[in-house]
Write a protein that holds these residues in place. Structure first.
Motif, mmCIF file in Angstrom:
data_model
loop_
_atom_site.group_PDB
_atom_site.id
_atom_site.type_symbol
_atom_site.label_atom_id
_atom_site.label_comp_id
_atom_site.label_asym_id
_atom_site.label_seq_id
_atom_site.Cartn_x
_atom_site.Cartn_y
_atom_site.Cartn_z
ATOM 1 N N PRO A 102 0.810 -1.228 0.000
ATOM 2 C CA PRO A 102 0.000 0.000 0.000
ATOM 3 C C PRO A 102 0.839 1.271 0.000
ATOM 4 N N ASP A 103 1.985 1.224 0.670
ATOM 5 C CA ASP A 103 2.963 2.305 0.617
ATOM 6 C C ASP A 103 3.986 1.917 -0.444
ATOM 7 N N SER A 104 3.932 2.564 -1.609
ATOM 8 C CA SER A 104 4.758 2.144 -2.737
ATOM 9 C C SER A 104 6.246 2.181 -2.422
ATOM 10 N N ASP A 105 6.650 2.983 -1.449
ATOM 11 C CA ASP A 105 8.061 3.016 -1.070
ATOM 12 C C ASP A 105 8.514 1.704 -0.443
ATOM 13 N N LYS A 106 7.556 0.871 -0.039
ATOM 14 C CA LYS A 106 7.880 -0.402 0.593
ATOM 15 C C LYS A 106 7.700 -1.585 -0.360
ATOM 16 N N ASP A 107 7.474 -1.297 -1.631
ATOM 17 C CA ASP A 107 7.427 -2.374 -2.621
ATOM 18 C C ASP A 107 8.744 -3.142 -2.615
ATOM 19 N N LEU A 108 8.669 -4.418 -2.986
ATOM 20 C CA LEU A 108 9.849 -5.267 -3.078
ATOM 21 C C LEU A 108 9.792 -6.059 -4.371
ATOM 22 N N TYR A 109 10.942 -6.531 -4.816
ATOM 23 C CA TYR A 109 10.988 -7.519 -5.884
ATOM 24 C C TYR A 109 11.096 -8.904 -5.249
#
Length: 235
Positions: A102-109
């Motif tokens: 939900p917080d795009s800064d916390k996206d991961l691969y």
């Protein structure tokens, strides 16, 4: 010949380091690590001079270990050539999907082994995004047990087939665990069901592509369900 070989080997082993030559394998056109970053890891950000270093002061395994601390380095080999140059050959790690938070800064691969990788300031991978609906965001632990591994197999299948890698737009894990995804071409939401019989389900979806849109148009149906055996349900 044997004597010459031994002589060359001894001479090379005693020669100070000449140049530092970095080679980054890039078979998938990834750009997650630069030559400058590799050099910075080898030299501890310039605090350890390698050019001109005496052989006895080199620990090649330690240098390889430094490179492997970078999340996008899958493997590294450090060695010297007969000219005394130091080579660092790096093979990059490769993500196959993006775990949407939900917080795009916390996206991961996530890679093909189910391990998570951070986003990179150098390069944004064109991989399928996957998000969980109505639950905690997906993380590395999700893919580690036998249930989660099936979802990883789904992502690997998409990644390994160029057509599906280009066609699958975004994947959602429903609260009941079933998969739904949108498409790059076509407005239909594909209800895939649980990640099982993966190749058979994609084969059914290919039957839909080849037979229905050419005859009735891409906008006739907005829902396609391939989760049931020997059935394609369209609405």
């Amino acid at each position: 010949m044997t004597a010459l070989t031994v002589f060359a080997s001894v001479r090379q082993s005693n020669r100070p380091v000449g140049s530092v030559i970095v080679t980054i394998g890039n078979e998938f056109n990834n750009f997650f690590i630069s030559e400058q970053q590799v050099t910075a890891l080898l030299t501890r950000n310039g605090n350890q001079q390698l050019e001109g270093a005496e052989p006895q002061n080199l620990d090649l395994r330690a240098l390889e270990g430094r490179l492997k601390t970078h999340p996008f380095v899958k493997d590294a080999q450090v060695y010297r050539d007969l000219g005394g140059n130091l080579h660092a050959d790096v093979r990059q790690n490769r993500p196959i999907a993006r775990l949407v938070h939900p917080d795009s800064d916390k996206d991961l691969y996530v890679d093909a082994d189910g391990q998570t990788l951070p986003l990179s300031a150098l390069y944004s991978a064109r991989v399928v995004p996957i998000a969980r609906v109505g639950g905690a965001p997906l993380n590395a632990q999700f893919f580690q047990d036998s249930t989660g591994y099936r979802y990883l197999e789904f992502l690997r299948y998409v990644d390994e087939h160029p057509f599906w890698r280009a066609q699958v737009a975004e994947v959602f894990v429903s609260p009941n665990g079933k998969l739904v995804f949108t498409q790059q071409v076509g407005d239909q939401r594909v209800e895939f069901g649980y990640p099982e019989n993966i190749s058979e389900k994609f084969a059914k979806l290919m039957v839909f592509y080849r037979q229905i849109p050419p005859a009735l148009g891409w906008d006739t149906y907005h829902r396609v369900n391939v989760e049931f055996q020997n059935q394609i349900i369209c609405e």
